[in-house]
Write an enzyme that holds these catalytic residues in place. Structure first.
Site, PDB file in Angstrom:
ATOM      1  N   GLY A   1       0.836  -1.189   0.000  1.00 47.00           N
ATOM      2  CA  GLY A   1       0.000   0.000   0.000  1.00 47.00           C
ATOM      3  C   GLY A   1       0.872   1.240   0.000  1.00 47.00           C
ATOM      4  O   GLY A   1       2.007   1.208   0.483  1.00 47.00           O
TER       5      GLY A   1
ATOM      6  N   GLN B   1       2.760  10.122   1.242  1.00 42.53           N
ATOM      7  CA  GLN B   1       4.068   9.458   1.355  1.00 42.53           C
ATOM      8  C   GLN B   1       4.998   9.762   0.193  1.00 42.53           C
ATOM      9  O   GLN B   1       6.187   9.446   0.256  1.00 42.53           O
ATOM     10  CB  GLN B   1       3.890   7.933   1.443  1.00 42.53           C
ATOM     11  CG  GLN B   1       3.274   7.472   2.748  1.00 42.53           C
ATOM     12  CD  GLN B   1       3.188   5.962   2.796  1.00 42.53           C
ATOM     13  OE1 GLN B   1       2.264   5.379   2.234  1.00 42.53           O
ATOM     14  NE2 GLN B   1       4.154   5.321   3.426  1.00 42.53           N
TER      15      GLN B   1
ATOM     16  N   CYS C   1       5.703   0.035   7.279  1.00 40.35           N
ATOM     17  CA  CYS C   1       5.290   1.207   6.508  1.00 40.35           C
ATOM     18  C   CYS C   1       6.508   1.691   5.731  1.00 40.35           C
ATOM     19  O   CYS C   1       7.608   1.774   6.284  1.00 40.35           O
ATOM     20  CB  CYS C   1       4.798   2.300   7.456  1.00 40.35           C
ATOM     21  SG  CYS C   1       4.323   3.820   6.608  1.00 40.35           S
ATOM     22  N   LEU C   2       6.315   2.028   4.455  1.00 38.42           N
ATOM     23  CA  LEU C   2       7.455   2.422   3.625  1.00 38.42           C
ATOM     24  C   LEU C   2       8.102   3.716   4.110  1.00 38.42           C
ATOM     25  O   LEU C   2       9.264   3.974   3.800  1.00 38.42           O
ATOM     26  CB  LEU C   2       7.018   2.563   2.161  1.00 38.42           C
ATOM     27  CG  LEU C   2       6.558   1.251   1.495  1.00 38.42           C
ATOM     28  CD1 LEU C   2       6.037   1.525   0.090  1.00 38.42           C
ATOM     29  CD2 LEU C   2       7.666   0.214   1.477  1.00 38.42           C
TER      30      LEU C   2
ATOM     31  N   HIS D   1      -4.662   1.192   7.358  1.00 38.55           N
ATOM     32  CA  HIS D   1      -3.323   1.792   7.476  1.00 38.55           C
ATOM     33  C   HIS D   1      -3.167   2.929   6.460  1.00 38.55           C
ATOM     34  O   HIS D   1      -2.715   4.033   6.805  1.00 38.55           O
ATOM     35  CB  HIS D   1      -2.248   0.710   7.273  1.00 38.55           C
ATOM     36  CG  HIS D   1      -0.841   1.224   7.298  1.00 38.55           C
ATOM     37  ND1 HIS D   1       0.069   0.905   8.281  1.00 38.55           N
ATOM     38  CD2 HIS D   1      -0.178   2.052   6.445  1.00 38.55           C
ATOM     39  CE1 HIS D   1       1.208   1.523   8.036  1.00 38.55           C
ATOM     40  NE2 HIS D   1       1.101   2.222   6.923  1.00 38.55           N
ATOM     41  N   GLU D   2      -3.555   2.674   5.211  1.00 40.86           N
ATOM     42  CA  GLU D   2      -3.401   3.697   4.162  1.00 40.86           C
ATOM     43  C   GLU D   2      -4.363   4.863   4.379  1.00 40.86           C
ATOM     44  O   GLU D   2      -4.009   6.029   4.144  1.00 40.86           O
ATOM     45  CB  GLU D   2      -3.612   3.090   2.769  1.00 40.86           C
ATOM     46  CG  GLU D   2      -2.623   1.991   2.392  1.00 40.86           C
ATOM     47  CD  GLU D   2      -1.174   2.359   2.663  1.00 40.86           C
ATOM     48  OE1 GLU D   2      -0.794   3.536   2.491  1.00 40.86           O
ATOM     49  OE2 GLU D   2      -0.406   1.461   3.069  1.00 40.86           O
TER      50      GLU D   2
ATOM     51  N   HIS E   1      -3.020   7.426   6.603  1.00 39.94           N
ATOM     52  CA  HIS E   1      -2.073   8.353   5.963  1.00 39.94           C
ATOM     53  C   HIS E   1      -2.781   9.581   5.397  1.00 39.94           C
ATOM     54  O   HIS E   1      -2.271  10.696   5.535  1.00 39.94           O
ATOM     55  CB  HIS E   1      -1.306   7.658   4.841  1.00 39.94           C
ATOM     56  CG  HIS E   1      -0.130   6.850   5.301  1.00 39.94           C
ATOM     57  ND1 HIS E   1       0.917   7.395   6.015  1.00 39.94           N
ATOM     58  CD2 HIS E   1       0.176   5.538   5.142  1.00 39.94           C
ATOM     59  CE1 HIS E   1       1.817   6.440   6.272  1.00 39.94           C
ATOM     60  NE2 HIS E   1       1.383   5.308   5.756  1.00 39.94           N
TER      61      HIS E   1
END
Ligand code: NI
Length: 187
Positions: A45, A50, A98-99, A140-141, A144
């Site tokens: 994701g 991000q 998470c990236l 999660h996304e 963001h």
């Protein structure tokens, strides 16, 4: 085009993102870049903040998890202007990554089920229910685009314990296999 991923510590990750108008320029190209960026970083994701764009958009592709749940193979989607309208079910713990936080994983509680409204890439309104890993990734996304990151969902004590780790991420003293931008990295 692969976009650099913004590391924890940048204000864009703490900002509630704005809605995307239907006539947003080059949206299709941006979505393509989002997928490309997510794949080269081996993510499941990625949300627009991000990559430094404070917009209510995220992409997911849950197929790496399809050995756990075959229906995840079909979860390759873009969510535009999403709204989680309902959450229910027992909160369960999952070890999330998470990236924007290379080398960090944290156990996070989230409800098991969600219903979400969003626009697809053709700006058609969709409303769907998710559970299991797919509900996990989407929540999660979604966080963001609301300006919430995963360490906002752990206890203050736990956050204090990993303070140095978080600072190292912000400073770029961390290993990532993909291009990143670190807010406090010395040039
Ligand atoms: Ni993330």
């Amino acid at each position: 085009m692969i976009l650099p991923i913004i590391a924890y510590g940048d204000p864009v990750l703490k900002t509630k993102a704005r809605e995307i108008p239907r006539d947003y320029p080059n949206l299709g190209e941006f979505i393509q870049n989002m997928f490309e960026t997510m794949y080269q970083a081996n993510g499941v994701g990625l949300a627009a903040p991000q990559v430094g764009r404070s917009l209510r958009l995220f992409v997911v592709d849950a197929s790496p998890f399809d050995d756990e749940d075959p229906k995840l193979k079909d979860l390759k989607k873009v969510f535009i202007n999403p709204v989680i309208v309902e959450k229910w079910g027992e909160e369960w713990l999952f070890n999330e990554g998470c990236l924007s936080f290379p080398d960090l994983r944290e156990d996070i509680y989230r409800p098991s089920n969600i219903r979400i409204k969003y626009h697809d890439e053709n700006f058609q309104l969709q409303e769907e229910e998710y559970d299991g890993i797919s509900a996990r990734i989407i929540q999660h996304e979604y966080d963001h685009v609301e300006g919430i990151v995963m360490v906002d969902r752990i206890s203050p004590l736990k956050r204090r314990l990993i303070r140095n780790k978080l600072l190292n991420i912000t400073k770029g003293k961390v290993h990532a296999d993909y291009p990143m931008k670190f807010p406090l990295k010395k040039k």
